[in-house]
Design an enzyme around this catalytic site. Sequence first.
Site, PDB file in Angstrom:
ATOM      1  N   ASP A  13      42.792  41.969  34.777  1.00 21.96           N
ATOM      2  CA  ASP A  13      43.849  40.996  35.009  1.00 21.96           C
ATOM      3  C   ASP A  13      44.972  41.748  35.691  1.00 21.96           C
ATOM      4  OD1 ASP A  13      44.455  38.127  34.565  1.00 21.96           O
ATOM      5  OD2 ASP A  13      46.307  38.974  33.755  1.00 21.96           O
ATOM      6  N   HIS A  26      35.290  35.868  38.701  1.00 18.22           N
ATOM      7  CA  HIS A  26      34.746  34.998  39.733  1.00 18.22           C
ATOM      8  C   HIS A  26      35.449  35.261  41.066  1.00 18.22           C
ATOM      9  CE1 HIS A  26      33.272  32.943  36.138  1.00 18.22           C
ATOM     10  NE2 HIS A  26      32.482  32.222  36.904  1.00 18.22           N
ATOM     11  N   ASN A  27      36.343  36.247  41.094  1.00  8.37           N
ATOM     12  CA  ASN A  27      37.110  36.595  42.285  1.00  8.37           C
ATOM     13  C   ASN A  27      36.301  37.580  43.123  1.00  8.37           C
ATOM     14  OD1 ASN A  27      38.901  38.226  43.972  1.00  8.37           O
ATOM     15  ND2 ASN A  27      40.599  37.207  42.952  1.00  8.37           N
ATOM     16  N   ARG A  86      44.521  49.287  40.350  1.00 12.52           N
ATOM     17  CA  ARG A  86      43.185  49.116  39.768  1.00 12.52           C
ATOM     18  C   ARG A  86      42.479  50.464  39.626  1.00 12.52           C
ATOM     19  NH1 ARG A  86      42.005  45.062  42.604  1.00 12.52           N
ATOM     20  NH2 ARG A  86      42.845  43.668  41.018  1.00 12.52           N
TER      21      ARG A  86
END
Length: 214
Positions: A74, A14-15, A200
């Site tokens: 995460d 939801h980020n 990432r």
Amino acid sequence: MRKLDDKTLVVASHNAGKIREIRDLIGPLGFEAKSAADLNFVEPEETGTTFEENATIKALASARASGLPALSDDSGLAIDALDGAPGVYTANWAEREDGSRDFAMAMEKVEMALKEKGAVTPESRTARFVSVLCLAWPDGHVELFRGEVEGQVVWPPRGTSGFGYDPVFQPNGYDTTFGEMTAEEKHGWKPGDASALSHRARAFKLFAETCLGA
């Protein structure tokens, strides 16, 4: 390792900043990516104590809710002088009483904590960004990929690109923070590249090579 054959998946987040980065990374591979936010999924409670546990919780929740493979991330900032904090609680440091997140406040908290530890020189402010991607299928199968990038915490914050703690993280070998880099510069990777810069992108490179053959 299970290969990903479906070209539609759910970004289990939801980020907004994280969703944007994952879409930037997966787009060139021909994927259609819906997000958990787009699908109005309830955010699962992140009860894990490791990045791997929390990534798995999020990916499995979206995979089972959608019936599609789901990819979660995460991630967090681990600072040596703070014994690895904020770590898996990186987002929590930004939470306000009303439930909103204020990363300017979070960066100030980090700076205050470092000063309390006497960590005022670059050598005493070493840190790393960690990202763990979890690819989950509706049947419960998961694959995990971890990426890390070493650097240091700088002050004051520099740059308005990226999101989260990017303006205070300067990766080793660079004079600029993640907050001063374009998305292309920050990731330093696209399909077929041998190198990647951001945590990432490094995790994503492993995911692409393992599950996509990219």
